[in-house]
Scaffold this motif. Structure first.
Motif, PDB file in Angstrom:
ATOM      1  N   ALA A   2       0.808  -1.282  -0.014  1.00  0.00           N
ATOM      2  CA  ALA A   2       0.070  -0.003   0.028  1.00  0.00           C
ATOM      3  C   ALA A   2       0.816   1.487  -0.169  1.00  0.00           C
ATOM      4  N   ILE A   3       1.939   1.131   0.637  1.00  0.00           N
ATOM      5  CA  ILE A   3       2.829   2.373   0.770  1.00  0.00           C
ATOM      6  C   ILE A   3       3.327   2.543  -0.461  1.00  0.00           C
ATOM      7  N   PHE A   4       3.964   1.410  -1.300  1.00  0.00           N
ATOM      8  CA  PHE A   4       4.465   1.469  -2.326  1.00  0.00           C
ATOM      9  C   PHE A   4       3.572   2.120  -3.506  1.00  0.00           C
ATOM     10  N   GLN A   5       2.362   1.759  -3.833  1.00  0.00           N
ATOM     11  CA  GLN A   5       1.431   2.049  -4.598  1.00  0.00           C
ATOM     12  C   GLN A   5       0.977   3.571  -4.250  1.00  0.00           C
ATOM     13  N   GLN A  24       1.786   6.480  -7.185  1.00  0.00           N
ATOM     14  CA  GLN A  24       0.607   7.320  -7.579  1.00  0.00           C
ATOM     15  C   GLN A  24       1.075   8.733  -7.187  1.00  0.00           C
ATOM     16  N   LEU A  25       1.486   9.000  -6.140  1.00  0.00           N
ATOM     17  CA  LEU A  25       1.926  10.565  -5.701  1.00  0.00           C
ATOM     18  C   LEU A  25       2.946  11.071  -6.652  1.00  0.00           C
ATOM     19  N   LEU A  26       4.149  10.272  -6.981  1.00  0.00           N
ATOM     20  CA  LEU A  26       4.880  10.585  -7.586  1.00  0.00           C
ATOM     21  C   LEU A  26       4.657  10.839  -9.158  1.00  0.00           C
ATOM     22  N   ASN A  27       3.630  10.303  -9.635  1.00  0.00           N
ATOM     23  CA  ASN A  27       3.228  10.316 -10.979  1.00  0.00           C
ATOM     24  C   ASN A  27       2.390  11.517 -11.169  1.00  0.00           C
ATOM     25  N   GLU A  28       1.742  12.118  -9.830  1.00  0.00           N
ATOM     26  CA  GLU A  28       0.739  13.175  -9.755  1.00  0.00           C
ATOM     27  C   GLU A  28       1.678  14.372  -9.435  1.00  0.00           C
ATOM     28  N   ILE A  29       2.478  14.450  -8.412  1.00  0.00           N
ATOM     29  CA  ILE A  29       3.009  15.776  -8.114  1.00  0.00           C
ATOM     30  C   ILE A  29       4.604  15.718  -8.260  1.00  0.00           C
ATOM     31  N   GLY A  30       4.948  14.561  -8.500  1.00  0.00           N
ATOM     32  CA  GLY A  30       6.785  14.668  -8.983  1.00  0.00           C
ATOM     33  C   GLY A  30       7.440  14.376  -7.570  1.00  0.00           C
ATOM     34  N   PHE A  31       8.924  14.325  -7.789  1.00  0.00           N
ATOM     35  CA  PHE A  31       9.651  13.910  -6.678  1.00  0.00           C
ATOM     36  C   PHE A  31       9.994  15.102  -5.756  1.00  0.00           C
ATOM     37  N   LEU A  77       3.770  -3.137 -19.328  1.00  0.00           N
ATOM     38  CA  LEU A  77       3.697  -1.696 -19.472  1.00  0.00           C
ATOM     39  C   LEU A  77       2.188  -1.217 -19.548  1.00  0.00           C
ATOM     40  N   ILE A  78       1.373  -1.818 -20.447  1.00  0.00           N
ATOM     41  CA  ILE A  78       0.079  -1.226 -20.567  1.00  0.00           C
ATOM     42  C   ILE A  78      -0.760  -1.407 -19.261  1.00  0.00           C
ATOM     43  N   ASN A  79      -0.625  -2.817 -18.752  1.00  0.00           N
ATOM     44  CA  ASN A  79      -1.350  -3.052 -17.638  1.00  0.00           C
ATOM     45  C   ASN A  79      -0.827  -2.555 -16.313  1.00  0.00           C
ATOM     46  N   HIS A  80       0.306  -1.858 -16.293  1.00  0.00           N
ATOM     47  CA  HIS A  80       0.776  -1.375 -14.896  1.00  0.00           C
ATOM     48  C   HIS A  80       1.442   0.106 -15.310  1.00  0.00           C
ATOM     49  N   LYS A  81       0.384   0.720 -15.785  1.00  0.00           N
ATOM     50  CA  LYS A  81       0.688   2.108 -16.208  1.00  0.00           C
ATOM     51  C   LYS A  81       1.461   2.911 -15.253  1.00  0.00           C
ATOM     52  N   ASP A  82       1.079   2.848 -14.080  1.00  0.00           N
ATOM     53  CA  ASP A  82       1.628   3.655 -12.931  1.00  0.00           C
ATOM     54  C   ASP A  82       3.014   3.498 -12.575  1.00  0.00           C
TER      55      ASP A  82
END
Length: 197
Positions: free
Chosen positions: A18-21, A25-32, A102-107
Motif C-alpha cells: 500500500a505504501i509502494f502504490q 501514484q503520488l510521484l506520478n501526480e506531483i513529482g519527486f 507496461l500497458i497493464n501497469h501504467k503507474d
C-alpha cells in the motif's frame, strides 16, 4: 525486579505494498520534489510512524520501491521464456510480455520512466538491476552464438528491443497510437530486423 518488553511491530506485506502504490501514484501526480512521507502515509491510509517501520527514510523507501518495480518488470517480461525456445520465439514472447506489463501497469511504467531520468538514481547508489535481467543477456548471447543476432554489445541490442516498445506504449497510453495485434506483430518484425545478423 521490573522487566520491560519492547513491543516490536511486525511488517505487513499488504501495508508495504500500500505504501509502494501510494508513493507511485503520488510521484506520478506531483513529482519527486513535492512528495513527503506524510503525504505518502495519508494516501496509503497509514500513520507516518508506520512508514518508518518499513523504511529508514524517504530515500531508502524510494530505492526499495525502484528495486521492487524492476523485479516485477523482470519477472513479467521473462515469464514463459526458457533456454529450449528458439531465439526468435523467445524474443517475440519477451516483447509481448513487456508490452502487456507496461500497458497493464501504467503507474509503475511511468514511475520507472520518471525515476530513471532522475538524479536520484545516481544519488541513491542503487544496487545493479542487471542480475534481474540476466536471462535476457543470456538470450542475446545465445542468439549471437547461433549467428542469429548482430555481434554487438548485448545491452545495445536490448536497447533496440526496449526503446521502440517504451515509445509506442507511451503513445498508446496517451491515445496517440493503437497497439493492436496487427501493430504488435509489425513491431516484433521491426525489432527483429533491427537486431538480427
Amino acid at each position: 525486579m521490573i522487566v520491560y518488553y519492547r513491543i516490536m511491530r511486525h511488517k505487513d506485506e499488504n501495508k508495504n505494498e500500500a505504501i509502494f502504490q501510494a508513493t507511485i501514484q503520488l510521484l506520478n501526480e506531483i513529482g519527486f520534489s513535492n512528495i513527503s512521507m506524510s503525504k505518502i502515509a495519508k494516501r496509503a491510509n497509514v500513520s507516518s510512524s508506520t512508514i518508518y517501520v518499513y523504511f529508514d527514510n524517504k530515500e531508502d523507501m524510494l530505492g526499495k520501491l525502484y528495486m521492487n518495480v524492476k523485479q516485477k518488470l523482470s519477472a513479467n517480461v521473462l515469464a514463459g521464456v526458457n533456454d529450449l525456445m528458439p531465439v526468435k520465439s523467445a524474443f517475440e514472447l519477451v516483447i509481448r510480455n513487456q508490452i502487456d506489463f507496461l500497458i497493464n501497469h501504467k503507474d509503475e511504467f511511468l514511475f520507472l520512466e520518471q525515476f530513471s531520468n532522475s538524479p536520484l538514481i545516481q544519488i541513491l547508489c542503487l544496487e545493479d538491476t542487471a542480475p534481474m535481467f540476466q536471462s535476457l543477456i543470456d538470450l542475446v548471447n545465445r542468439g549471437k552464438k547461433e549467428k542469429l543476432l548482430k555481434e554487438r554489445d548485448p545491452l545495445m541490442l536490448l536497447m533496440q528491443v526496449h526503446a521502440p516498445i517504451s515509445g509506442l506504449v507511451k503513445m498508446h497510453l496517451n491515445d496517440e497510437f493503437r497497439l493492436d495485434e496487427k501493430n504488435i506483430e509489425e513491431l516484433i518484425e521491426m525489432i527483429w530486423d533491427a537486431i538480427k545478423a
